[in-house]
Design a protein around this motif. Structure first.
Motif, short mmCIF file in Angstrom:
data_model
loop_
_atom_site.label_atom_id
_atom_site.label_comp_id
_atom_site.label_asym_id
_atom_site.label_seq_id
_atom_site.Cartn_x
_atom_site.Cartn_y
_atom_site.Cartn_z
N ASP A 307 -12.85 -7.26 -5.91
CA ASP A 307 -13.05 -6.17 -4.73
C ASP A 307 -11.99 -4.90 -5.14
OD1 ASP A 307 -12.60 -4.65 -2.21
OD2 ASP A 307 -12.66 -6.63 -0.90
N GLU A 308 -12.49 -3.95 -5.58
CA GLU A 308 -11.91 -2.76 -6.11
C GLU A 308 -10.95 -2.08 -4.88
OE1 GLU A 308 -14.21 -1.21 -10.17
OE2 GLU A 308 -15.01 -0.72 -8.16
N MET A 309 -11.74 -2.05 -3.90
CA MET A 309 -11.06 -1.23 -2.96
C MET A 309 -9.89 -1.86 -2.02
SD MET A 309 -12.13 1.58 -2.81
CE MET A 309 -10.98 2.14 -1.30
N ARG A 310 -10.10 -3.20 -2.01
CA ARG A 310 -8.87 -4.12 -1.36
C ARG A 310 -7.41 -3.67 -2.48
NH1 ARG A 310 -9.10 -7.18 2.46
NH2 ARG A 310 -11.46 -7.48 2.23
N VAL A 311 -7.85 -4.11 -3.94
CA VAL A 311 -6.62 -3.98 -4.64
C VAL A 311 -5.92 -2.46 -4.82
CG1 VAL A 311 -6.05 -4.02 -7.23
CG2 VAL A 311 -7.86 -5.59 -6.26
N LEU A 312 -7.06 -1.51 -4.58
CA LEU A 312 -6.64 -0.05 -4.73
C LEU A 312 -5.68 0.05 -3.31
CD1 LEU A 312 -9.86 2.17 -5.43
CD2 LEU A 312 -7.58 2.00 -6.66
N MET A 313 -5.88 -0.53 -2.20
CA MET A 313 -5.24 -0.35 -0.97
C MET A 313 -3.91 -1.05 -1.27
SD MET A 313 -4.26 0.75 1.83
CE MET A 313 -5.91 1.25 3.02
N LEU A 314 -3.76 -2.19 -1.87
CA LEU A 314 -2.67 -3.13 -2.06
C LEU A 314 -1.59 -2.13 -2.95
CD1 LEU A 314 -4.00 -6.71 -2.22
CD2 LEU A 314 -2.67 -5.51 -0.39
N VAL A 315 -2.32 -1.71 -4.14
CA VAL A 315 -1.57 -0.92 -5.00
C VAL A 315 -0.67 0.04 -4.60
CG1 VAL A 315 -1.46 0.04 -7.37
CG2 VAL A 315 -2.79 -1.89 -7.08
N THR A 316 -1.72 1.20 -3.66
CA THR A 316 -1.17 2.36 -3.08
C THR A 316 -0.37 1.86 -2.10
OG1 THR A 316 -3.57 3.32 -3.33
CG2 THR A 316 -1.92 4.47 -2.14
N VAL A 317 -0.16 1.35 -1.23
CA VAL A 317 0.86 0.82 -0.28
C VAL A 317 2.15 0.35 -1.06
CG1 VAL A 317 1.40 -0.87 1.38
CG2 VAL A 317 -0.76 0.09 1.65
#
Length: 433
Positions: A307-317
Motif C-alpha cells: 500500500d504505497e499511499m499508506r506508507v507515504l503518509m506514515l513516512v511524511t508524518v
C-alpha cells in the motif's frame, strides 16, 4: 523455459549490466553537486562569498536545472538515453572542474547556473531507462538501488571531498580548488563508461538474446497508461493530470528539506566544534548512512504492506515529527542523529514517489511527465538552500524544516484522492477497449 522464468533471468542480467553504471554516474552527479557544502567556509574565507550568497549560489544550480529539465528529457527521448547521458556527464564534469576558477560571488553564481544547465535531465533520463527495461513490479526495488548512489554520495562524498581539500597549498591551489578539479575530471571518465556500456533499450543490448530482449520490452510497457507519440494536443496528459500535479507538490516539499540539509550539514557539523576538513566530511557523511538505511527499509515496508499511499503518509508524518524534535533538541549528538533520521525518511521515500508515477506513464508521456515532476522537485532544491540561508541568519533555520514537512503532510491526502481518480479512469478506459 517459461516466459516468467525467462523474464526473471533477463531482468537479473539487465540489472547486473546496467545498474552499476547508472549508480556510478548518479553517484558522481551527487558528489559534484553537494560537495560545494564542504567548501562553504573556505569560499567565504578565500573569495569572500557570504552565507546568504552561498545559499543563492547553491540553489541557483537547481533553478537552471529545473528550467531545462523537460526540454532535456524530450531531446533524450529523440536521440536515446545513452548519447544524452554521456553528453550530460561530459559537460557537467567540465563545469565542475571550472568551479576552481571562482573568484567572487558573481562568478560563483554563473558557474553554478551553468552547472545546473549542463546536468539538467540526468535523473529523469535514468528513470526513463527504468521504464524501458523493468516491469512495474520491479521498479520500486530498481529505483531504490539507484538511490544507493545518493547514499554513497552522502556517505563517501564528504570524506573524499574532505581528503581532497587537505591538498590545500599543493601546486599553489586552495583545497577546494583541488576538490572541484579532481571530481570534474573523474566525471568525464565516467561518461566514457556510459557511452560504452549502456544500450538505449533491450533490443540494442548485445548481451541479450532476441527472446530476452523481447520479454523485457513487453513486460516494461504499462498498458493502462495513456500513450501518445507527440506532445501536441496532449499537454494535459503529460503535465496536467491531477496526480502529476499533486505528486510534484509533495516532491517539492521533500526536496526543500532534503537539499537544505545536504548543502548545510557540513557547516552545521562545523558549528558544533568539529575541526578539520576530513573530520567534518566524515561526520557529515553520516547522513549517507541514514539515507542508505532508508532506501532499504522503506521500499521493504512497502513491499510487505502493498500500500504505497499508506506508507507515504506514515513516512511524511514521521518526517514532520523529526523536524519538530530537531527544533527542540539541545545537544550536538542529538541534532546530528535527528538529521540522519530525517535523511533516512526524506531519501528512503523517494523510490515510492517514482514508482507511483511510473505505474501511470509510458513512452513519450513518461519522458515528459517524469521530467516535469523532477522539475518541480528541483525548484524545491532551489528554494530550500535559499530559505535555510535566510533563516540561518536569523537563528531560526529549523522553521524551514518544520514548514516544509508540514506542507508535505497536508498534500498527501490530495495525492491520495488524485491517484484514486486516475486509477478509476484508467480502468474505465481499459474496459472500453
Amino acid at each position: 523455459m517459461s516466459e516468467d522464468a525467462l523474464h526473471a533471468a533477463a531482468s537479473r542480467k539487465a540489472a547486473f549490466r546496467l545498474l552499476p553504471i547508472l549508480c556510478l554516474v548518479y553517484f558522481m552527479a551527487f558528489v559534484d553537486r553537494t560537495n560545494v557544502g564542504l567548501a562553504k567556509t573556505s569560499l567565504e574565507a578565500d573569495v569572500g562569498i557570504s552565507a546568504a550568497a552561498y545559499g543563492v549560489g547553491a540553489g541557483i544550480f537547481f533553478l537552471s536545472y529545473a528550467l531545462l529539465e523537460v526540454p532535456s528529457n524530450l531531446v533524450m527521448h529523440r536521440v536515446g538515453p545513452r548519447r544524452w547521458i554521456t553528453r550530460i556527464a561530459v559537460t557537467w564534469g567540465a563545469l565542475c572542474a571550472c568551479m576552481m576558477f571562482v573568484q567572487d560571488e558573481f562568478s560563483f553564481y554563473v558557474v553554478r547556473f551553468l552547472l545546473g544547465a549542463a546536468e539538467a535531465g540526468l535523473y529523469p533520463a535514468l528513470m526513463y531507462i527504468v521504464t524501458l527495461w523493468f516491469s512495474q513490479k520491479q521498479r520500486v526495488t530498481i529505483v531504490g538501488i539507484i538511490y544507493l548512489a545518493v547514499c554513497a554520495g552522502l556517505a563517501l562524498g564528504g570524506p573524499l571531498g574532505g581528503a581532497l581539500m587537505e591538498l590545500h597549498g599543493a601546486g599553489g591551489l586552495f583545497g577546494w580548488q583541488w576538490m572541484f578539479l579532481v571530481e570534474g575530471l573523474v566525471t568525464i571518465v565516467v561518461a566514457g563508461f556510459v557511452w560504452r556500456l549502456v544500450p538505449d533499450r533491450p533490443a540494442d543490448a548485445p548481451w541479450l538474446t532476441e527472446r530476452e530482449a523481447s520479454v523485457l520490452a513487453d513486460r516494461a510497457v504499462v498498458r493502462t497508461a495513456p500513450e501518445h507519440s507527440t506532445l501536441k494536443g496532449n499537454f494535459r496528459v503529460a503535465f496536467g493530470r491531477p496526480f502529476i500535479l499533486a505528486l510534484s507538490a509533495v516532491y517539492f516539499a521533500n526536496q526543500v528539506n532534503s537539499v537544505a540539509i545536504q548543502y548545510n550539514f557540513p557547516s552545521i557539523v562545523e558549528s558544533l566544534d568539529v575541526e578539520g576538513s576530513f573530520l567534518i566530511g566524515l561526520v557529515s557523511g553520516s547522513v549517507g548512512i541514514g539515507a542508505f538505511l532508508g532506501v532499504l527499509l522503506i521500499p521493504w515496508v512497502q513491499r510487505r504492506m502493498r500500500d504505497e499511499m499508506r506508507v507515504l503518509m506514515l513516512v511524511t508524518v514521521a518526517t514532520a515529527l523529526v523536524a519538530i524534535a530537531y527544533a527542540l533538541a539541545d545537544g550536538a549528538l542529538a541534532r546530528i542523529l535527528l538529521i540522519d533520521l530525517a535523511m533516512l525518511l526524506l531519501v528512503g521515500v523517494l523510490p515510492l514517489y517514482w514508482s507511483v508515477a511510473m505505474a501511470r506513464m509510458t513512452g513519450l508521456m513518461a519522458a515528459a511527465g517524469l521530467a516535469f515532476i523532477n522539475t518541480v522537485g528541483l525548484l524545491g532544491g532551489f528554494v530550500g538552500p535559499y530559505l535555510y540561508g535566510f533563516a540561518e541568519g536569523r537563528g531560526n533555520e529549523y522553521t524551514v524544516l518544520i514548514g516544509a514537512s508540514v506542507l508535505g503532510v497536508l498534500l498527501i491526502p490530495l495525492l491520495w484522492r488524485a491517484l484514486r481518480s486516475e486509477d478509476r479512469q484508467a480502468v474505465s478506459v481499459a474496459g472500453e477497449k
